[in-house]
Design an enzyme around this catalytic site. Structure first.
Site, mmCIF file in Angstrom:
data_model
loop_
_atom_site.group_PDB
_atom_site.id
_atom_site.type_symbol
_atom_site.label_atom_id
_atom_site.label_comp_id
_atom_site.label_asym_id
_atom_site.label_seq_id
_atom_site.Cartn_x
_atom_site.Cartn_y
_atom_site.Cartn_z
ATOM 1 N N SER A 24 0.834 -1.215 0.000
ATOM 2 C CA SER A 24 0.000 0.000 0.000
ATOM 3 C C SER A 24 0.864 1.260 0.000
ATOM 4 O O SER A 24 0.588 2.224 -0.722
ATOM 5 C CB SER A 24 -0.900 0.020 1.240
ATOM 6 O OG SER A 24 -1.813 -1.045 1.192
ATOM 7 N N ARG A 28 1.412 4.251 -2.997
ATOM 8 C CA ARG A 28 1.180 5.671 -2.685
ATOM 9 C C ARG A 28 2.444 6.497 -2.903
ATOM 10 O O ARG A 28 2.372 7.628 -3.383
ATOM 11 C CB ARG A 28 0.665 5.791 -1.242
ATOM 12 C CG ARG A 28 -0.806 5.333 -1.139
ATOM 13 C CD ARG A 28 -1.165 4.945 0.271
ATOM 14 N NE ARG A 28 -2.583 4.639 0.466
ATOM 15 C CZ ARG A 28 -3.170 3.481 0.130
ATOM 16 N NH1 ARG A 28 -2.480 2.510 -0.443
ATOM 17 N NH2 ARG A 28 -4.459 3.291 0.350
ATOM 18 N N ARG A 123 -13.778 -6.898 -11.132
ATOM 19 C CA ARG A 123 -13.909 -6.246 -9.817
ATOM 20 C C ARG A 123 -14.594 -4.885 -9.942
ATOM 21 O O ARG A 123 -14.397 -4.178 -10.928
ATOM 22 C CB ARG A 123 -12.520 -6.120 -9.168
ATOM 23 C CG ARG A 123 -11.931 -7.491 -8.859
ATOM 24 C CD ARG A 123 -10.555 -7.401 -8.274
ATOM 25 N NE ARG A 123 -10.540 -6.797 -6.965
ATOM 26 C CZ ARG A 123 -9.433 -6.533 -6.286
ATOM 27 N NH1 ARG A 123 -8.251 -6.834 -6.818
ATOM 28 N NH2 ARG A 123 -9.484 -5.994 -5.094
ATOM 29 N N SER A 168 -13.461 1.005 2.585
ATOM 30 C CA SER A 168 -12.394 0.772 1.612
ATOM 31 C C SER A 168 -11.406 1.920 1.595
ATOM 32 O O SER A 168 -11.759 3.064 1.279
ATOM 33 C CB SER A 168 -13.000 0.592 0.215
ATOM 34 O OG SER A 168 -11.983 0.696 -0.752
ATOM 35 N N GLN A 170 -9.062 2.081 -0.517
ATOM 36 C CA GLN A 170 -8.821 2.414 -1.925
ATOM 37 C C GLN A 170 -9.789 3.500 -2.373
ATOM 38 O O GLN A 170 -9.401 4.455 -3.046
ATOM 39 C CB GLN A 170 -8.981 1.160 -2.785
ATOM 40 C CG GLN A 170 -7.900 0.128 -2.508
ATOM 41 C CD GLN A 170 -8.056 -1.123 -3.343
ATOM 42 O OE1 GLN A 170 -9.046 -1.322 -4.030
ATOM 43 N NE2 GLN A 170 -7.059 -1.994 -3.274
ATOM 44 N N ASP A 316 -6.677 -8.363 4.371
ATOM 45 C CA ASP A 316 -5.799 -9.141 3.485
ATOM 46 C C ASP A 316 -5.219 -10.373 4.187
ATOM 47 O O ASP A 316 -4.620 -11.231 3.549
ATOM 48 C CB ASP A 316 -4.656 -8.256 2.965
ATOM 49 C CG ASP A 316 -5.176 -7.183 2.013
ATOM 50 O OD1 ASP A 316 -6.274 -7.352 1.448
ATOM 51 O OD2 ASP A 316 -4.476 -6.159 1.845
ATOM 52 N N ARG A 389 -2.512 -14.293 -2.486
ATOM 53 C CA ARG A 389 -2.666 -14.653 -1.070
ATOM 54 C C ARG A 389 -3.221 -16.071 -0.906
ATOM 55 O O ARG A 389 -2.974 -16.723 0.099
ATOM 56 C CB ARG A 389 -3.516 -13.613 -0.343
ATOM 57 C CG ARG A 389 -2.871 -12.212 -0.414
ATOM 58 C CD ARG A 389 -3.374 -11.267 0.634
ATOM 59 N NE ARG A 389 -3.130 -9.880 0.236
ATOM 60 C CZ ARG A 389 -1.981 -9.225 0.396
ATOM 61 N NH1 ARG A 389 -0.947 -9.813 0.957
ATOM 62 N NH2 ARG A 389 -1.857 -7.969 -0.006
HETATM 63 C C1 S3P Z 1 -5.551 -1.437 -0.049
HETATM 64 C C2 S3P Z 1 -6.788 -1.491 0.536
HETATM 65 C C3 S3P Z 1 -7.551 -2.738 0.709
HETATM 66 C C4 S3P Z 1 -6.640 -3.964 0.590
HETATM 67 C C5 S3P Z 1 -5.712 -3.885 -0.587
HETATM 68 C C6 S3P Z 1 -4.840 -2.643 -0.486
HETATM 69 C C7 S3P Z 1 -4.904 -0.116 -0.215
HETATM 70 O O1 S3P Z 1 -8.542 -2.819 -0.286
HETATM 71 O O2 S3P Z 1 -7.415 -5.139 0.513
HETATM 72 O O3 S3P Z 1 -4.882 -5.017 -0.662
HETATM 73 O O4 S3P Z 1 -3.685 -0.069 -0.477
HETATM 74 O O5 S3P Z 1 -5.595 0.898 -0.068
HETATM 75 P P1 S3P Z 1 -9.986 -2.108 -0.121
HETATM 76 O O6 S3P Z 1 -9.759 -0.672 0.020
HETATM 77 O O7 S3P Z 1 -10.728 -2.441 -1.376
HETATM 78 O O8 S3P Z 1 -10.597 -2.749 1.087
#
Ligand code: S3P
Length: 429
Positions: A24, A28, A123, A168, A170, A316, A389
């Site tokens: 993550s 970023r 997705r 989320s 994301q 995760d 995973r």
């Molecule tokens: C992530 C957020 C999570 C996670 C993904 C990485 C991120 O997803 O499952 O592996 O880096 O913001 P979601 O935001 O869809 O829950």
């Protein structure tokens, strides 16, 4: 397609391990540095396939990014210098690239198209496209603009007061990035806490972000400035070794320099609840991110109930927690985890099918799993479903199986942990 057969072993997980950089934070870092003005250096960057998709997206828009193993030098020239890509951007398998980059692409002044692999194309992207449209974004694509491939028209955005309906990080991050590019103020209010790396890292790049409880506020038209980032080890990668060590009595493992952000470290608490001998010590901060070492010894585990606010923190890690639960005494109930159905695979079905194929007793529910702990697995042949995973869960399962475990399509593990098998072999003593 690549297969691997892992034989049963009497060995334990012993020694010290440095897991790869956090996925993550790696994504970023590249995004913020590529939008920034000036040269940023990112070290301990995760060179897994997902993060390299984010790198390529910015190369496609004219950003010069040099890579030397896990070190990136990003020569940012600012948001206005980004160029319209001549080819569609390929997000590969990476949900994080797709969601976060949607927030960026929606707010740039030119036209872009983007696509992903078969799994990513299934997705949901409406979770970002719908709120981005409320800011004025013009996004079209399959399924009324809710599935990849997507096209971004390049319009100017206006700030918006978003109330999220999914937990989320994301989605939150996509909207904050769009907010940074928009006119006016954008607020994002979460329904539950999710990983907060965006809010913690953007200020390092000189961007003002205000956090007030579950509401995050960003003012538009901010130009990030370059910053150096040292990416901590990924607790989600460490989780596979944490569980491997916990399951093998006699194991004694230290995982060094791993990110222990309190929106991510729920695996430690979960394993403690299961009765594992585990401890995490923060010894430093990288920027605002707490970093430390995790100490874990093998022993016996007991079943637990896992749900509520802790779920986004361990989202995760649920595949590997489910494997741990097959070895625990009693039943483990995992609930409130319906988001697992929208991951690289439907992880509720994939986890249950895989573990049951190996001889476990796992039931699915709409929002989780019920795992009846019953000790050693039998082994067998499983498929990774192209989900890194699930592949790594299968590999750890081989350590508690009577017979060999064969994993079909193991190469997907490169998505987040390119040297996983090397680390597993080195740790088994
Ligand atoms: C992530 C957020 C999570 C996670 C993904 C990485 C991120 O997803 O499952 O592996 O880096 O913001 P979601 O935001 O869809 O829950």
């Amino acid at each position: 397609m690549s297969d691997i057969q892992l034989q049963p072993t009497d060995k334990k997980i012993i020694g010290e391990l440095n897991v790869p950089g956090d996925k993550s934070i790696s994504h970023r870092s590249v995004i913020f540095a590529s939008l920034a003005e000036g040269t940023s250096k990112i070290t301990n960057f995760l060179t897994g396939e997902d993060c390299l998709r984010t790198v390529q997206a910015f190369r496609d828009m004219g950003v010069e990014i040099e890579q030397d193993d896990g070190s990136l030098t990003i020569h940012g020239k600012g948001i206005a210098a980004l160029q319209e890509p001549v080819v569609p951007i390929n997000f590969g398998n990476s949900g994080t690239t797709a969601r976060l980059m949607s927030g960026v692409l929606a707010g740039l002044s030119f036209f872009t198209t983007a696509f992903g692999d078969e799994s990513l194309s299934k997705r949901p992207m409406d979770r970002v496209a719908v709120p981005l449209r409320k800011m004025g974004a013009r996004i079209s694509g399959r399924n009324k603009g809710g599935l990849l491939p997507l096209a971004f028209d390049g319009t100017s955005l206006q700030g918006y007061d978003h109330k999220l309906t999914v937990k989320s990080a994301q989605v939150k991050s996509a909207l904050l990035l769009a907010g940074m590019l928009a006119d006016g103020k954008t607020t994002v209010t979460e329904i539950g806490e999710t990983r907060n790396h965006t809010e913690m890292l953007l200020p390092e790049f000189g961007v003002d972000v205000e956090v007030d409880g579950r509401t995050i506020c960003i003012t538009g038209n901010q130009q990030p400035t370059a910053a150096d980032v040292k990416v901590p080890g990924d607790i989600s990668s460490a989780a596979f070794f944490i569980v491997a060590a916990a399951l093998l009595p006699g194991s004694d493992l230290v995982i060094k320099n791993v990110g222990l952000n309190n929106t991510r470290n729920g695996i430690v608490q979960t394993m403690q609840q299961m009765g594992a001998d585990i401890r995490a010590d923060v010894h430093t901060h990288i920027g605002k991110e707490p970093v430390g070492d995790v100490y874990i010894k093998g022993g016996s585990l007991k079943g637990i109930e896992l749900g509520g606010q802790l779920i986004p923190n361990v989202i995760d890690e649920i595949p590997i927690i489910a494997l741990a639960a097959t070895q625990a005494e009693g039943t483990t109930i995992i609930k409130d985890a319906e988001e697992l159905r929208f991951k690289e695979t439907d992880r509720i079905s994939a986890v249950a099918d895989t573990l049951n194929t190996l001889g476990a007793d796992v039931e699915t529910t709409e929002d989780g799993l019920i795992i009846h702990g019953k000790g050693k697995l039998s082994g067998g042949v499983i498929h990774s479903y192209g989900d890194h995973r699930i592949g790594m869960m299968g590999a750890v399962a081989s350590l508690v199986s009577e017979q060999a475990v064969t994993i079909q399509n193991k190469d997907c593990i490169n998505i987040s942990y390119p040297n996983f098998f090397e680390h597993l072999n080195q740790s088994l003593k």
